[in-house]
Every structure is written in structure tokens, then in C-alpha cells.
Scaffold this active site. Structure first.
Site, PDB file in Angstrom:
ATOM      1  N   ASP A 247      -8.485  -7.016  -4.664  1.00 21.67           N
ATOM      2  CA  ASP A 247      -8.134  -5.678  -4.183  1.00 21.67           C
ATOM      3  C   ASP A 247      -8.696  -4.624  -5.131  1.00 21.67           C
ATOM      4  O   ASP A 247      -8.210  -4.447  -6.239  1.00 21.67           O
ATOM      5  CB  ASP A 247      -6.609  -5.556  -4.097  1.00 21.67           C
ATOM      6  CG  ASP A 247      -6.135  -4.246  -3.467  1.00 21.67           C
ATOM      7  OD1 ASP A 247      -6.970  -3.345  -3.267  1.00 21.67           O
ATOM      8  OD2 ASP A 247      -4.931  -4.139  -3.171  1.00 21.67           O
TER       9      ASP A 247
ATOM     10  N   ARG B 158     -11.902   6.722   9.263  1.00 25.91           N
ATOM     11  CA  ARG B 158     -11.393   5.357   9.325  1.00 25.91           C
ATOM     12  C   ARG B 158     -12.425   4.359   8.817  1.00 25.91           C
ATOM     13  O   ARG B 158     -12.088   3.374   8.146  1.00 25.91           O
ATOM     14  CB  ARG B 158     -10.989   5.006  10.756  1.00 25.91           C
ATOM     15  CG  ARG B 158     -10.386   3.616  10.912  1.00 25.91           C
ATOM     16  CD  ARG B 158      -9.155   3.453  10.026  1.00 25.91           C
ATOM     17  NE  ARG B 158      -8.430   2.230  10.325  1.00 25.91           N
ATOM     18  CZ  ARG B 158      -7.315   1.849   9.721  1.00 25.91           C
ATOM     19  NH1 ARG B 158      -6.794   2.614   8.779  1.00 25.91           N
ATOM     20  NH2 ARG B 158      -6.691   0.743  10.059  1.00 25.91           N
TER      21      ARG B 158
ATOM     22  N   HIS C  78      -7.950  -5.429  -0.227  1.00 22.99           N
ATOM     23  CA  HIS C  78      -6.650  -4.786  -0.018  1.00 22.99           C
ATOM     24  C   HIS C  78      -5.963  -5.305   1.243  1.00 22.99           C
ATOM     25  O   HIS C  78      -4.738  -5.342   1.312  1.00 22.99           O
ATOM     26  CB  HIS C  78      -6.841  -3.271   0.066  1.00 22.99           C
ATOM     27  CG  HIS C  78      -5.550  -2.508   0.117  1.00 22.99           C
ATOM     28  ND1 HIS C  78      -4.589  -2.606  -0.869  1.00 22.99           N
ATOM     29  CD2 HIS C  78      -5.054  -1.638   1.039  1.00 22.99           C
ATOM     30  CE1 HIS C  78      -3.562  -1.826  -0.565  1.00 22.99           C
ATOM     31  NE2 HIS C  78      -3.813  -1.242   0.589  1.00 22.99           N
ATOM     32  N   ASP C  79      -6.734  -5.706   2.227  1.00 23.49           N
ATOM     33  CA  ASP C  79      -6.158  -6.246   3.460  1.00 23.49           C
ATOM     34  C   ASP C  79      -5.376  -7.530   3.234  1.00 23.49           C
ATOM     35  O   ASP C  79      -4.678  -7.995   4.144  1.00 23.49           O
ATOM     36  CB  ASP C  79      -7.273  -6.531   4.476  1.00 23.49           C
ATOM     37  CG  ASP C  79      -7.541  -5.342   5.395  1.00 23.49           C
ATOM     38  OD1 ASP C  79      -6.745  -4.396   5.394  1.00 23.49           O
ATOM     39  OD2 ASP C  79      -8.572  -5.370   6.104  1.00 23.49           O
TER      40      ASP C  79
ATOM     41  N   SER D 240       0.843  -1.194   0.000  1.00 30.57           N
ATOM     42  CA  SER D 240       0.000   0.000   0.000  1.00 30.57           C
ATOM     43  C   SER D 240       0.884   1.252   0.000  1.00 30.57           C
ATOM     44  O   SER D 240       1.717   1.404  -0.886  1.00 30.57           O
ATOM     45  CB  SER D 240      -0.943  -0.043   1.211  1.00 30.57           C
ATOM     46  OG  SER D 240      -1.986   0.883   1.093  1.00 30.57           O
TER      47      SER D 240
END
Length: 372
Positions: A314, A221, A347-348, A152
Site C-alpha cells: 500500500d 476517479r 491500498h485495495d 482508508s
């Protein structure tokens, strides 16, 4: 704590230098960089790897701080016999300039006023973060890195190293990243920034002596966390499961996914600074590894080997952006290996697909280290 695959109890260290000329042209200092090291630097100083953290990460990548129950954010990947094998390599991870976990940032004390910088903190770039890391590596007496690796925003820093200090790298591992943000990626960051600045407690960044903009930061967040997951991972984790509550249906958090996002937002507020969110996210949006020209020209003549990783699901940093990095490398005559991992984590995945990443990274590093 007795796990033989853990680096054990570690302490954060600090390196301070007088001044840095930022990408903006402004001179800024003094600057303190928080960092941790794992493993042992060999006599030739040829086994050093720099780990670069993502947006909300910090220097604590592995092991345990005294009294902690949870290890560092990439502990599954750093340690004896792991992807970044500390029985062979000397691993360094530092908190970025602009952060809030030990490195100089907006919440740090301004020597001129003896108060937190707030918005008096200068605008920073990804390149400024990399320049600070270079100062740290020089301080540690390392002339060349075996590798730089990160996912990232960490991957952006990897690309920054490639263009700024190419002779210092034998290899690089950018993971789930991009040469520059797309309009959609900038848009998500802007919504997060606006949520913070709309909080009445933000007070133009001057909130350190009062109530912090907790609601705005939590919403920022929550928005970000949605982009880190995938439709499939959300369906698998939450579905349309309802929370067990006797409250009548109105605007309560009656779905499990709503409760989860609220939990993540509230937890983030306890460990992160709102102004750091603004500064770091803006630095990401302005980053362009190609510096306005084709990326292949920016990396022309580079000798480092690359391993570029992306993930099928992702959608925040989609695989095509990693493929653009690889295409540019091939056009520039670089040795670049591309692997797209089939994962439903979104994405994690760069934090969760440990087995697959370990297999790819450990073999790649072994080949580079042995000069095969």
C-alpha cells in the site's frame, strides 16, 4: 441469494435529526443519515459493531438489495461465520454526511430553496461525520459499541471515534489509514478536485438541472484508482497487454490498463456526485486525529483495545502511517496489536485480502467480546 453465509436481502433505513453544530461552528440541519443493519442486537445491547466506509463507499456494506446481482461492498467480511459474524454481532453501517447515497450531502434538496445545495452545502469535517454516526447509535439505543472498524477514510473515522467518544468503545480496528494526510496524499486529492472543477459542466457546483461534470469526475476517479493499486498488481493484471483494435496508433486506449481506467472512471460517474467528491476529499485532507498535538496525548486514558492492520504494497497509505498509530498507542499505555499483511494488491488490499483479515479480526473480536 440462498447462500447461508449471506445476510440475504436488506433494506436501507433512514434517520433524520434536526440540527448539528459542525466543526466549523456553523449550525446545519436537518440531516438525514442512510444506514443498514445486519444481525440482531442482543438484550444487553453489548454486541454492536459500527462499520465505517471509505471515500466512495455507502451504507450498503453487505447482503443484497431487492433485484441486485451484486452484494454490498464488504459482503465477504460481514455475515454468518465471517469476520464480522452476524450470528453473534449486530453490525451497523451508515453513509457519511456529505455523501450521495442517501445521507444529506451537496446533491440533497436545500429546504430553504427547494433546490440541491450545491456549493451552498457547508464545509464538513471527518469529525462531523462521526458526530452524525454518534447520533445514529444513540437513536438505536446503544450506549457502548463493541467495536468500530473501517479502512482508508473509514479508518480516519475510527480514529475520530477514539478521540471524540472514547467511553463508547470497547475496541477499534483502523485499517490502512493515517492520523493525518501527508503532502503527497493531499496532492493526489487536489489533482482530482481540479479535474472536476476544470470540467466546463461543473458550473461552480450548480449542474443538477443540466449536464453533470462527467469527464472531470471520471478523470478524478482514474487518478484515484491508480493510487489504490500497486505496481505489482498492475503488472499482474495488465502487463503491457494491448487491446484488440484495428484503429491506428494515435491517442487511442490501446493498452488494457488504459481501457480499464476509462471503464472505472465511466462507471464511477454513474454512482457518485462530483460535489460530494470535492467535499469529502477536502474533509480527509483537513483531518488530523491528533488535533495539533501528539496523538498519544489525544488518546491518553483510553480503555479500548486496538487492532491496527496495514498492507505491504500500500503506497497510498503506507504501513509506516499505521505504525505511527501503534507507537502512539503504546506510548499512551493502550493495548494495540499491529499486523502488516503481505499483499500485492496495494491500498485495495483492505477490500481483497479477505482470508487474512477474517482470521485476524474474528479472533480479535472474540477476545474483546468475551473479555479475555
Amino acid at each position: 441469494m440462498t447462500d447461508k453465509s449471506s445476510v440475504g436481502v436488506v433494506e436501507t433505513q433512514y434517520f433524520t435529526f434536526a440540527e448539528l453544530t459542525l466543526e466549523s461552528g456553523e449550525k446545519f440541519g436537518p440531516i438525514t443519515i442512510a444506514y443498514e443493519t445486519y444481525g440482531t442486537l442482543n438484550a444487553e445491547k453489548s454486541n454492536a459493531i459500527l462499520i465505517l466506509h471509505a471515500f466512495s463507499g455507502d451504507a450498503h456494506a453487505a447482503g443484497f438489495h431487492e433485484g441486485d446481482k451484486k452484494p454490498g461492498w464488504w459482503d465477504d467480511m460481514i455475515g454468518p461465520d465471517k469476520a464480522f459474524d452476524t450470528s453473534q454481532y449486530f453490525v451497523v453501517c451508515s453513509n457519511v454526511l456529505g455523501g450521495c447515497k442517501g445521507s444529506t450531502g451537496p446533491s440533497s434538496i436545500n429546504p430553504a430553496t427547494q433546490k440541491p445545495y450545491g456549493l451552498a452545502f457547508p464545509l464538513i469535517a471527518i469529525e462531523d461525520m462521526v458526530a452524525c454516526q454518534k447520533r445514529l447509535i444513540d437513536h438505536l439505543g446503544i450506549a457502548q459499541l463493541l467495536s468500530v472498524a473501517g479502512g482508508s477514510m473509514g479508518g480516519m473515522q475510527v480514529l475520530g471515534w477514539l478521540t471524540m467518544f472514547p467511553d463508547m468503545l470497547r475496541s477499534a480496528i483502523p485499517i490502512a489509514t493515517t492520523i493525518k494526510h501527508s503532502p503527497q496524499q493531499i496532492a493526489f486529492n487536489e489533482v482530482g478536485r481540479q479535474a472536476i472543477m476544470a470540467d466546463p459542466h461543473w458550473n461552480s457546483g450548480d449542474y443538477y438541472d443540466g449536464t453533470p461534470p462527467a469527464k472531470g469526475l471520471a478523470v478524478a476517479r482514474m487518478i484515484g484508482h491508480i493510487t489504490y493499486m500497486s505496481d505489482a498488481s498492475m503488472e499482474e493484471k495488465f502487463g503491457r497487454q494491448r487491446k484488440h483494435t484495428d484503429e491506428p496508433f494515435k491517442f487511442t486506449t490501446d493498452f488494457e490498463v488504459e481501457g480499464y481506467l476509462n471503464y472505472r472512471g465511466d462507471a464511477f460517474v454513474k454512482r457518485f456526485d462530483a460535489n460530494s467528491y470535492l467535499y469529502i476529499s477536502k474533509a480527509m485532507d483537513h483531518f488530523d486525529a491528533s488535533n495539533g498535538k501528539p496523538f498519544q496525548k489525544a488518546i491518553s486514558g483510553l480503555n479500548a483495545k486496538l487492532l491496527v492492520l496495514a498492507f505491504e504494497s500500500d503506497w497510498l497509505y503506507p504501513a509506516y502511517q499505521s505504525q505511527e498509530i501503534v507507537k502512539a498507542c503504546k506510548r499512551a499505555g493502550l493495548e494495540a496489536t499491529y499486523c502488516q499483511i503481505d499483499s500485492t494488491y496495494g491500498h485495495d488490499a483492505f477490500l481483497l485480502e479477505v482470508d487474512e483479515e477474517t482470521h485476524l479480526i474474528s479472533h480479535f473480536l472474540k477476545r474483546v467480546f468475551q473479555n479475555d
